[in-house]
Design an enzyme around this catalytic site. Structure first.
Site, mmCIF file in Angstrom:
data_model
loop_
_atom_site.group_PDB
_atom_site.id
_atom_site.type_symbol
_atom_site.label_atom_id
_atom_site.label_comp_id
_atom_site.label_asym_id
_atom_site.label_seq_id
_atom_site.Cartn_x
_atom_site.Cartn_y
_atom_site.Cartn_z
ATOM 1 N N LYS A 237 54.484 -95.850 -4.179
ATOM 2 C CA LYS A 237 55.143 -95.739 -5.339
ATOM 3 C C LYS A 237 53.507 -97.332 -5.972
ATOM 4 O O LYS A 237 53.519 -98.259 -5.640
ATOM 5 C CB LYS A 237 55.822 -97.273 -6.050
ATOM 6 C CG LYS A 237 56.120 -97.501 -8.036
ATOM 7 C CD LYS A 237 57.530 -98.425 -8.428
ATOM 8 C CE LYS A 237 57.247 -98.839 -9.620
ATOM 9 N NZ LYS A 237 58.361 -100.010 -10.343
ATOM 10 N N ASP B 131 52.173 -102.749 -14.729
ATOM 11 C CA ASP B 131 53.217 -102.121 -15.071
ATOM 12 C C ASP B 131 53.650 -102.494 -17.218
ATOM 13 O O ASP B 131 55.093 -103.830 -16.560
ATOM 14 C CB ASP B 131 54.729 -102.332 -14.328
ATOM 15 C CG ASP B 131 56.044 -101.709 -14.651
ATOM 16 O OD1 ASP B 131 55.661 -100.856 -15.951
ATOM 17 O OD2 ASP B 131 57.173 -101.854 -14.506
ATOM 18 N N LYS C 97 57.979 -104.631 -21.448
ATOM 19 C CA LYS C 97 58.231 -106.255 -21.408
ATOM 20 C C LYS C 97 58.043 -106.555 -21.726
ATOM 21 O O LYS C 97 57.436 -106.860 -22.054
ATOM 22 C CB LYS C 97 57.864 -106.081 -19.855
ATOM 23 C CG LYS C 97 58.782 -105.349 -18.551
ATOM 24 C CD LYS C 97 57.781 -104.932 -17.250
ATOM 25 C CE LYS C 97 58.276 -104.216 -15.909
ATOM 26 N NZ LYS C 97 59.359 -103.859 -16.237
ATOM 27 N N ASP D 220 53.491 -103.950 -8.834
ATOM 28 C CA ASP D 220 53.675 -102.368 -8.751
ATOM 29 C C ASP D 220 53.417 -101.254 -8.241
ATOM 30 O O ASP D 220 53.942 -100.750 -8.356
ATOM 31 C CB ASP D 220 54.186 -102.629 -10.308
ATOM 32 C CG ASP D 220 55.265 -102.005 -10.448
ATOM 33 O OD1 ASP D 220 56.539 -102.009 -9.618
ATOM 34 O OD2 ASP D 220 55.864 -101.136 -11.675
ATOM 35 N N ASP E 129 60.402 -97.959 -18.917
ATOM 36 C CA ASP E 129 59.445 -98.871 -18.495
ATOM 37 C C ASP E 129 60.944 -98.436 -16.322
ATOM 38 O O ASP E 129 60.233 -99.106 -15.957
ATOM 39 C CB ASP E 129 60.268 -100.527 -18.607
ATOM 40 C CG ASP E 129 59.858 -101.505 -18.164
ATOM 41 O OD1 ASP E 129 59.259 -101.262 -17.215
ATOM 42 O OD2 ASP E 129 60.098 -102.586 -18.059
ATOM 43 N N GLU F 133 59.623 -96.249 -14.500
ATOM 44 C CA GLU F 133 58.542 -95.488 -14.357
ATOM 45 C C GLU F 133 58.473 -95.104 -12.995
ATOM 46 O O GLU F 133 57.594 -93.714 -13.062
ATOM 47 C CB GLU F 133 56.964 -96.167 -15.109
ATOM 48 C CG GLU F 133 56.582 -96.668 -13.912
ATOM 49 C CD GLU F 133 57.008 -98.026 -13.777
ATOM 50 O OE1 GLU F 133 57.999 -98.370 -14.940
ATOM 51 O OE2 GLU F 133 57.096 -98.781 -12.707
ATOM 52 N N ARG G 288 60.212 -95.237 -11.253
ATOM 53 C CA ARG G 288 61.022 -93.250 -10.205
ATOM 54 C C ARG G 288 60.443 -91.939 -10.736
ATOM 55 O O ARG G 288 60.788 -91.082 -9.768
ATOM 56 C CB ARG G 288 62.627 -93.027 -10.373
ATOM 57 C CG ARG G 288 63.212 -93.413 -11.844
ATOM 58 C CD ARG G 288 64.500 -94.131 -12.511
ATOM 59 N NE ARG G 288 64.159 -95.564 -12.091
ATOM 60 C CZ ARG G 288 65.161 -95.637 -12.822
ATOM 61 N NH1 ARG G 288 66.290 -95.501 -12.914
ATOM 62 N NH2 ARG G 288 65.049 -97.617 -12.645
HETATM 63 N N1 BES Z 1 58.468 -102.472 -12.021
HETATM 64 C C1 BES Z 1 59.534 -102.629 -11.728
HETATM 65 C C2 BES Z 1 60.766 -103.439 -11.078
HETATM 66 C C3 BES Z 1 60.363 -104.661 -10.866
HETATM 67 C C4 BES Z 1 60.836 -106.046 -11.650
HETATM 68 C C5 BES Z 1 59.277 -105.024 -9.359
HETATM 69 C C6 BES Z 1 60.530 -107.222 -11.224
HETATM 70 C C7 BES Z 1 58.890 -106.284 -9.528
HETATM 71 C C8 BES Z 1 60.299 -107.190 -10.221
HETATM 72 C C9 BES Z 1 59.942 -101.443 -13.108
HETATM 73 O O1 BES Z 1 59.409 -100.340 -13.014
HETATM 74 C C10 BES Z 1 61.494 -101.059 -13.729
HETATM 75 O O2 BES Z 1 60.474 -101.902 -14.961
HETATM 76 N N2 BES Z 1 62.671 -101.540 -13.160
HETATM 77 C C11 BES Z 1 63.615 -101.497 -14.672
HETATM 78 C C12 BES Z 1 63.929 -99.947 -14.852
HETATM 79 C C13 BES Z 1 65.180 -99.980 -15.649
HETATM 80 C C14 BES Z 1 64.649 -99.701 -17.133
HETATM 81 C C15 BES Z 1 66.186 -99.115 -15.805
HETATM 82 C C16 BES Z 1 64.042 -102.603 -14.403
HETATM 83 O O3 BES Z 1 63.994 -103.002 -13.258
HETATM 84 O O4 BES Z 1 64.350 -103.501 -15.292
HETATM 85 ZN ZN ZN Z 2 57.610 -100.861 -12.171
HETATM 86 MN MN MN Z 3 58.559 -100.461 -15.326
#
Ligand code: BES
Ligand code: ZN
Ligand code: MN
Length: 487
Positions: free
Chosen positions: A257, A262, A269, A280, A339, A341, A343
């Site tokens: 990825k 992000d 966020k 990310d 967010d 993204e 996947r």
């Molecule tokens: N890049 C983030 C996940 C992440 C969070 C990585 C903290 C490192 C530290 C990912 O893209 C994300 O935002 N995931 C969301 C998914 C949700 C919106 C279903 C999450 O984990 O909150």
């Molecule tokens: Zn992310």
């Molecule tokens: Mn994200």
């Protein structure tokens, strides 16, 4: 830089000698070391307990000015990681002190309960990984990495393991490369730039590289990936790296990825969650660095790195929650949350890789979910695989490298949670619970290959405080793990 040597303490040149000591057992048989340790243990403050330390200066029969005695704790509890972290943390302190050449004494081969090869490997790794500074953005470079790190062992072991230091150095340089990429600020690694850097470096290592531009991605109909890039002024890239040795029997695809920043997109966020989102792209960094490393090591299998790189930003052109896109595989995806993204870019990369390369095995690495960090913390990655054998290979490699992996399930009935009212599937689960699992299940719908594993590295990709052998920032997690399974 990294050496395995055998030499007497009265002759060796170094700023300091480090001697690890157990509290309840002598781990050396050479008289020279035994009498030094006896002398140190005469002092009240040193017993060899964990994190005990004492320095003796200007000892007779020892050429270096300082001998540092380091407590290892109880004999039964020591393992290769004890040495890796002890040496790593010592190196970080040596850098602060301005040393340039230091020597660690390895324990005796026959006394430990662990193979000496693993101990020497861990010592060399701790030395190499701890000797890293990321100060590219500091005008004044206050500290310098050490110039020479040596591990002292018996002459027969120096011969037996004569190729070990170079191999460890190559692998650890891969980790450091990934760390630097992850620590680089997001304005200096936007998709065009990051993809160019990967391609330039890889070509120098004689890897075949292709960087697919956004116009081509549109023709290929990678709409899930393009939906993430839509809000950014920067355009998407898909980097393909090929290590294809003659006579290779198996093909392994690694997908990483690569979200260079992000922001969350329209589902922006909040502050507090944005500041470290340069990390990310840690999956991309690990995969790119692994390919560069295995090319140097001369791995026999065919390994393909497939790296989708985008920036996730909000704008008037950004993808909206509620949008539906048709993925490369043809399945429609409802975007419930911009967010989620990671996947989206991964499914197009995975489908493309499977169609194009027909691999036996696909492994993806991604900083995919905050839920995985909640479940396993900052130091352990989540592994998902329908294949027990592949899962176990990864977990064992994690134990050996101490890039720890813990298996999490892919329960069929949870797929209910990612059903969409309008499209074939949704990128946001209907429940917040089990977020790491539902993200992995989403990927599994596209990973149509006999052996697939997903590694969620959201926790261990980055360290806020720094660890024994990794300063603050990117950790390079995954490079040593992948090199271990590919070797
Ligand atoms: N890049 C983030 C996940 C992440 C969070 C990585 C903290 C490192 C530290 C990912 O893209 C994300 O935002 N995931 C969301 C998914 C949700 C919106 C279903 C999450 O984990 O909150
Ligand atoms: Zn992310
Ligand atoms: Mn994200």
């Amino acid at each position: 830089m990294l050496h395995l040597i055998s030499v007497g303490l009265s002759k060796v040149k170094a700023d300091a000698i480090f001697l690890p000591v157990c509290e309840d057992k002598m781990i050396y048989s050479k008289k020279e070391f035994i009498s030094l340790i006896q002398e140190a243990k005469e002092l009240k403050e040193f017993k060899g307990c964990k994190s005990d330390e004492v320095i003796l200066y200007n000892l007779p029969e020892v050429r270096p000015k300082r001998v540092v005695f380091l407590g290892l704790g109880k004999f039964a509890e020591i393992n290769p990681e004890t040495f890796r972290s002890l040496i790593g943390s010592s190196i970080q302190r040596c850098i602060q002190k301005g040393f340039s050449n230091i020597l660690f004494v390895a324990p005796d081969e026959n006394i430990l309960n662990h193979p000496i090869g693993l101990i020497l490997e861990a010592m060399l790794e701790g030395g190499c990984l701890g000797n890293h500074i990321f100060d590219r953005y500091k005008k004044e470079k206050k500290h310098k990495p050490l110039q020479k790190i040596s591990v002292l062992t018996a002459p027969d072991l120096v011969t037996k393991y004569r190729f070990l230091p170079a191999r460890i150095k190559t692998i650890c340089e891969g980790t450091l490369l990934a760390r630097n990429w992850v620590s680089t600020p997001p304005n200096e690694k936007r998709p065009e730039q990051f993809s160019c850097e990967i391609a330039d470096l890889a070509r120098k290592k004689k890897l075949k590289v292709r960087v697919i531009q956004e116009s081509e991605l549109k023709k290929l109909k990678m709409n899930a990936m393009l939906a993430v890039a839509a809000g950014s002024e920067s355009s998407a890239r898909l980097v393909i790296m090929e290590h294809a040795p003659i006579g290779a029997k198996k093909t392994i695809v690694l997908v990483g990825k690569g979200v260079t920043f992000d922001s969350g997109g329209i589902n922006l966020k909040p502050s507090g969650s944005l500041e470290d989102m340069k990390m990310d792209m840690a999956g991309a960094a690990a995969v790119a660095a692994t390919l560069i490393t295995i090319a140097k090591l001369g791995i026999k299998d065919k390994v393909i790195g497939v790296i989708p790189i985008v920036e996730n930003m909000p704008s008037g052109n950004a993808t909206r929650p509620g949008d539906i896109v048709t993925s490369y595989a043809g399945k429609t995806v409802e975007i419930g949350n911009t967010d989620a993204e990671g996947r989206l870019i991964l499914i197009d990369a995975i489908s493309y890789a499977i169609k194009k390369y027909k691999p036996e095995t696909v492994i993806d690495l991604a900083t995919l979910t905050g839920a995985c960090v909640m479940a396993l913390g900052e130091k352990i990655a989540g592994v998902f695989s329908p294949d027990d054998e592949l899962a176990n290979i990864l977990i064992s490699a994690g134990e050996k490298t101490f890039e720890r992996c813990w298996r999490l399930p892919l329960p069929e009935d949870y797929k209910e949670l990612i059903k969409s009212d309008w499209a074939d599937i949704k990128n946001l689960a209907s429940s917040r619970m089990g977020g790491a699992i539902t993200a992995a299940l989403f990927l599994s719908e596209f990973a149509e290959v006999s052996k697939w594993a997903h590694i969620d590295i959201a926790g261990p990709a980055f360290t806020q405080k720094g660890t024994a052998y990794c300063p603050k920032g990117g950790t390079g997690f995954g490079v040593r793990l992948l090199c271990e399974i590919l070797k």
